[in-house]
Design a protein around this motif. Structure first.
Motif, PDB file in Angstrom:
ATOM      1  N   GLY A  91       0.762  -1.293   0.014  1.00  0.00           N
ATOM      2  CA  GLY A  91      -0.017   0.069  -0.076  1.00  0.00           C
ATOM      3  C   GLY A  91       0.935   1.129  -0.034  1.00  0.00           C
ATOM      4  O   GLY A  91       0.537   2.137  -0.766  1.00  0.00           O
ATOM      5  N   ILE A  92       1.757   1.406   0.821  1.00  0.00           N
ATOM      6  CA  ILE A  92       2.964   2.558   0.945  1.00  0.00           C
ATOM      7  C   ILE A  92       3.629   2.695  -0.566  1.00  0.00           C
ATOM      8  O   ILE A  92       3.479   3.982  -0.993  1.00  0.00           O
ATOM      9  CB  ILE A  92       3.831   2.343   1.908  1.00  0.00           C
ATOM     10  N   GLU A  93       4.005   1.675  -1.224  1.00  0.00           N
ATOM     11  CA  GLU A  93       4.732   1.659  -2.181  1.00  0.00           C
ATOM     12  C   GLU A  93       3.716   2.302  -3.428  1.00  0.00           C
ATOM     13  O   GLU A  93       4.185   3.171  -4.297  1.00  0.00           O
ATOM     14  CB  GLU A  93       5.627   0.392  -2.628  1.00  0.00           C
ATOM     15  N   MET A  94       2.501   1.523  -3.294  1.00  0.00           N
ATOM     16  CA  MET A  94       1.594   2.128  -4.456  1.00  0.00           C
ATOM     17  C   MET A  94       1.204   3.810  -4.339  1.00  0.00           C
ATOM     18  O   MET A  94       1.295   4.263  -5.405  1.00  0.00           O
ATOM     19  CB  MET A  94       0.237   1.486  -4.355  1.00  0.00           C
ATOM     20  N   GLU A  95       1.093   4.331  -3.049  1.00  0.00           N
ATOM     21  CA  GLU A  95       0.950   5.689  -2.975  1.00  0.00           C
ATOM     22  C   GLU A  95       1.961   6.498  -3.535  1.00  0.00           C
ATOM     23  O   GLU A  95       1.903   7.302  -3.957  1.00  0.00           O
ATOM     24  CB  GLU A  95       0.467   5.853  -1.360  1.00  0.00           C
ATOM     25  N   LEU A  96       3.312   6.083  -2.988  1.00  0.00           N
ATOM     26  CA  LEU A  96       4.586   6.543  -3.462  1.00  0.00           C
ATOM     27  C   LEU A  96       4.879   6.863  -4.976  1.00  0.00           C
ATOM     28  O   LEU A  96       4.999   7.864  -5.460  1.00  0.00           O
ATOM     29  CB  LEU A  96       5.856   6.033  -2.656  1.00  0.00           C
ATOM     30  N   THR A  97       4.352   5.344  -5.617  1.00  0.00           N
ATOM     31  CA  THR A  97       4.343   5.353  -7.067  1.00  0.00           C
ATOM     32  C   THR A  97       3.437   6.248  -7.703  1.00  0.00           C
ATOM     33  O   THR A  97       3.651   7.114  -8.680  1.00  0.00           O
ATOM     34  CB  THR A  97       4.149   3.890  -7.575  1.00  0.00           C
TER      35      THR A  97
END
Length: 254
Positions: free
Chosen positions: A17-23
């Motif tokens: 979830g965190i990486e998706m938001e950053l991406t």
């Protein structure tokens, strides 16, 4: 069965979830046609679409219980690629969260046929593509937690080098052993005509390898995945052995 002891399973789920938001944030801030140097032939929009497609592939695999032959690979007509990415990640997270990581499910690695495999695989898929977009945007790679990096080193060596190459029918051209050491952990790799193996090992066993690769966990993680140059880590011993390891990983992870 894979030993789940380098990272907490909840961290893997959280990372997706965190990486998706950053991406999403990075992709929103740069032109969609911007090339992604670490993914030759891809633009930023291509990479966003790819990641949204992979999320859907895995969720369909989990729901059906076998690798699907067909799934939604592109946004619907008029759908923004970033919305395609976000909805794919959210649906996958919902499915993964509904099952214990130790629960059996179809995967492509005989050593780990559990939901935990997919938590791990998608956490690293998401992290690496976030790094790809940071490179495309001209930024330095953002922080990668040590626990996530160590787990990623283990996955790159044991799953991709130790297993994936054999399924592709690929192997090295010369007999060579290389130890990979980072944090408090070591791995032993062996490559040669017809064989590629990797396992976690003791320091004493690592000392017996022909060559040694060392560095901080995040740097080793990115090196194994080809996100930094072959010379971007510390090494001792024959460079041919080290470059063969790196080259075989490029074949297994492409």
């Amino acid at each position: 069965m894979w030993r789940h002891d380098l990272i907490d399973q909840s961290r893997l789920l959280e990372s997706i979830g965190i990486e998706m938001e950053l991406t999403s944030e990075i992709a929103h801030a740069v032109p969609p046609e911007l090339p992604v140097p670490t993914c030759p032939g891809f633009t930023v929009e291509d990479l966003v679409r790819h990641l949204g497609s992979v999320y859907r592939l895995v969720r369909t695999w989990l729901v059906k219980g076998y690798k699907p032959g067909d799934w939604q690979r592109d946004p619907e007509e008029g759908q923004d690629p970033l919305a395609f990415l976000r909805s794919g990640a959210e649906d996958l997270l919902e499915t993964l969260s509904a099952h214990d990581p130790g629960e059996p499910v179809s995967t492509w690695w005989p050593e780990d046929r559990t939901y935990g495999f997919w938590r791990r695989r998608m956490a690293h898929e998401s992290t690496l593509h976030r790094v790809d977009l940071e490179v495309a945007a001209g930024n330095q790679a953002g922080p990668i937690g040590e626990d996530l990096a160590l787990d990623g080193v283990d996955e790159a060596l044991r799953l991709w080098f130790g297993h994936r190459l054999s399924t592709l029918g690929l192997s090295g051209t010369m007999e060579a052993t290389v130890a990979v050491r980072t944090g408090d952990h070591s791995w032993f790799t062996r490559a040669g005509p017809g064989e590629t193996f990797a396992w976690r090992c003791t320091e004493e066993e690592a000392d017996r390898a022909q060559a040694q690769v060392t560095g901080p966990p995040a740097q080793i993680y990115l090196w194994l995945w080809g996100r930094v140059n072959v010379n971007a880590v510390d090494y001792e011993g024959p460079f041919d052995a080290i470059s063969q390891l790196w080259a075989l990983l490029r074949l297994s992870t492409r």
